[in-house]
Design an enzyme around this catalytic site. Structure first.
Site, PDB file in Angstrom:
ATOM      1  N   MET A  21     -13.551  10.046  23.647  1.00  0.00           N
ATOM      2  CA  MET A  21     -14.628   9.344  24.278  1.00  0.00           C
ATOM      3  C   MET A  21     -14.517   9.237  25.641  1.00  0.00           C
ATOM      4  SD  MET A  21     -15.356   6.357  21.464  1.00  0.00           S
ATOM      5  CE  MET A  21     -13.983   5.117  22.123  1.00  0.00           C
ATOM      6  N   GLY A  22     -14.110  10.369  26.334  1.00  0.00           N
ATOM      7  CA  GLY A  22     -13.846  10.302  27.811  1.00  0.00           C
ATOM      8  C   GLY A  22     -12.749   9.171  28.332  1.00  0.00           C
ATOM      9  N   HIS A  25      -7.089  10.174  30.074  1.00  0.00           N
ATOM     10  CA  HIS A  25      -5.829   9.922  30.723  1.00  0.00           C
ATOM     11  C   HIS A  25      -4.745  10.928  30.151  1.00  0.00           C
ATOM     12  CE1 HIS A  25      -4.837   8.303  26.810  1.00  0.00           C
ATOM     13  NE2 HIS A  25      -5.860   7.031  27.003  1.00  0.00           N
ATOM     14  N   HIS A  28      -4.621  12.029  26.585  1.00  0.00           N
ATOM     15  CA  HIS A  28      -5.690  13.119  26.153  1.00  0.00           C
ATOM     16  C   HIS A  28      -5.083  14.365  26.740  1.00  0.00           C
ATOM     17  CE1 HIS A  28      -8.236   9.245  26.342  1.00  0.00           C
ATOM     18  NE2 HIS A  28      -8.603   9.810  25.414  1.00  0.00           N
ATOM     19  N   GLN A 144      -6.431   5.528  12.154  1.00  0.00           N
ATOM     20  CA  GLN A 144      -7.669   6.607  12.372  1.00  0.00           C
ATOM     21  C   GLN A 144      -6.954   8.058  11.946  1.00  0.00           C
ATOM     22  OE1 GLN A 144     -10.271   6.822  15.886  1.00  0.00           O
ATOM     23  NE2 GLN A 144      -8.855   8.326  16.527  1.00  0.00           N
ATOM     24  N   SER A 176      -3.664   3.937  27.276  1.00  0.00           N
ATOM     25  CA  SER A 176      -4.875   3.681  26.528  1.00  0.00           C
ATOM     26  C   SER A 176      -6.091   3.603  27.641  1.00  0.00           C
ATOM     27  CB  SER A 176      -4.854   2.263  25.784  1.00  0.00           C
ATOM     28  OG  SER A 176      -6.173   1.953  25.602  1.00  0.00           O
TER      29      SER A 176
HETATM   30  O1  PAF Z   1      -9.942   8.075  19.089  1.00  0.00           O
HETATM   31  C1  PAF Z   1     -11.076   8.248  19.704  1.00  0.00           C
HETATM   32  O2  PAF Z   1     -11.230   8.364  21.081  1.00  0.00           O
HETATM   33  C2  PAF Z   1     -12.363   8.143  19.017  1.00  0.00           C
HETATM   34  O3  PAF Z   1     -12.204   7.037  18.062  1.00  0.00           O
HETATM   35  C3  PAF Z   1     -13.010   9.502  18.465  1.00  0.00           C
HETATM   36  C4  PAF Z   1     -11.800  10.149  17.610  1.00  0.00           C
HETATM   37  C5  PAF Z   1     -13.198  10.695  19.398  1.00  0.00           C
HETATM   38  C6  PAF Z   1     -14.153   9.317  17.654  1.00  0.00           C
HETATM   39  O4  PAF Z   1     -15.295   8.625  18.232  1.00  0.00           O
END
Ligand code: PAF
Length: 272
Positions: A21-22, A25, A28, A144, A176
């Site tokens: 979701m951009g 950090h 990612h 998730q 986060s």
């Molecule tokens: O973990 C995330 O950043 C979001 O939940 C994802 C997997 C990109 C879905 O929008």
């Protein structure tokens, strides 16, 4: 997107995908490097998915910085970035939802009931568009990750789901995008969540009963300065079902926590 993907496939064969979701950090960045180990072509998406935010949540204040995000993803070897608009993702008339009731009805779902349906639906759509061979999701969002593994298998996506290890600050705080909202004092208290989990893991390994470990974790997180706790749980690492103390010696377990500090909700988890 189709043109870019075709070009990547022609050049590299396999494609690994990192949805984001951009607000990129170091966590990612790590996921992108993991993706690069599984395929020569790496695609990332940037889409702040409205379907996974409730109206009272932080959709509007979720950090958005497209240019810096693209640069960071590029530095980690991402070949192609897909950043659809809201209208492209959810055109007028869009009406389908993806659910995994066995995994998406407890823990996070009790506090954010809309969340996993929103995630599962957007991930299914992203997989259908990007058609990757593999996709990497952070272990930080452990529930998730399990749900995405389930849907990838159940919906015959053919996507191999890889969990990327949580990246932590030196004091244990999991990275986060929401850490940016922590005040100076909240930031100082926030590692208490990790410390409580590490202690709990030691106690579980030492043979302490699940219920008493959960109760002590609650007390420690409160003592660390958190204002409220959504859940503290020791669960089966694969099914997220509650575990009896005697099952701990033979079953993989995971500690999962969610707590709020000065209005910021933090989640974390640890393998036992
Ligand atoms: O973990 C995330 O950043 C979001 O939940 C994802 C997997 C990109 C879905 O929008």
């Amino acid at each position: 997107l189709r043109g870019g993907l075709q070009d990547l496939r022609d050049r590299h064969g396999r494609i690994a995908f990192v949805p984001t979701m951009g607000a990129v950090h170091a966590g990612h960045r790590h996921l992108c490097r993991v993706a690069g180990r599984h395929a020569n072509g790496v695609v990332a998406s940037i889409f702040v998915n409205p379907a996974q935010f409730a109206p009272h949540e932080d959709f509007d204040r979720y950090p958005r910085r497209f240019e810096t995000d693209c640069q960071a993803l590029g530095e980690e070897g991402v070949d192609l970035i897909y950043a659809p608009t809201r209208e492209a993702m959810y055109p007028a008339g869009f009406d389908t939802r993806v659910q995994c009731p066995g995994l998406d009805s407890d823990l996070e779902a009790l506090h954010r009931p809309h969340f996993f349906t929103g995630v599962a639906t957007v991930v299914t759509k992203l997989f259908a568009r990007v058609r990757p061979d593999a996709a990497v999701f952070g272990e930080k969002d452990y529930q998730q990750l399990l749900i995405v593994k389930r849907l990838a298998e159940d919906l015959d996506t053919g996507v191999h789901i890889i969990g990327g290890e949580t990246v932590r600050e030196a004091d244990g705080l999991a990275l986060s995008s929401r850490n940016e909202h922590l005040s100076h004092s909240a930031r100082a208290k926030a590692p208490g969540l990790y410390r409580a989990m590490v202690k709990a893991r030691l106690n579980l390994r030492g043979g302490d009963a699940v219920a008493s470990v959960e109760a002590r974790m609650q007390a420690e997180i409160t003592a660390a300065g958190f204002d409220s706790i959504d859940y503290v749980a020791v669960r089966h690492a694969g099914t997220l079902q509650p575990l009896t103390t005697s099952a701990l010696s033979s079953e993989p377990a995971r500690i999962l926590v969610a707590a709020r500090i000065e209005g910021v909700r933090l989640i974390d988890n640890l393998a036992v």
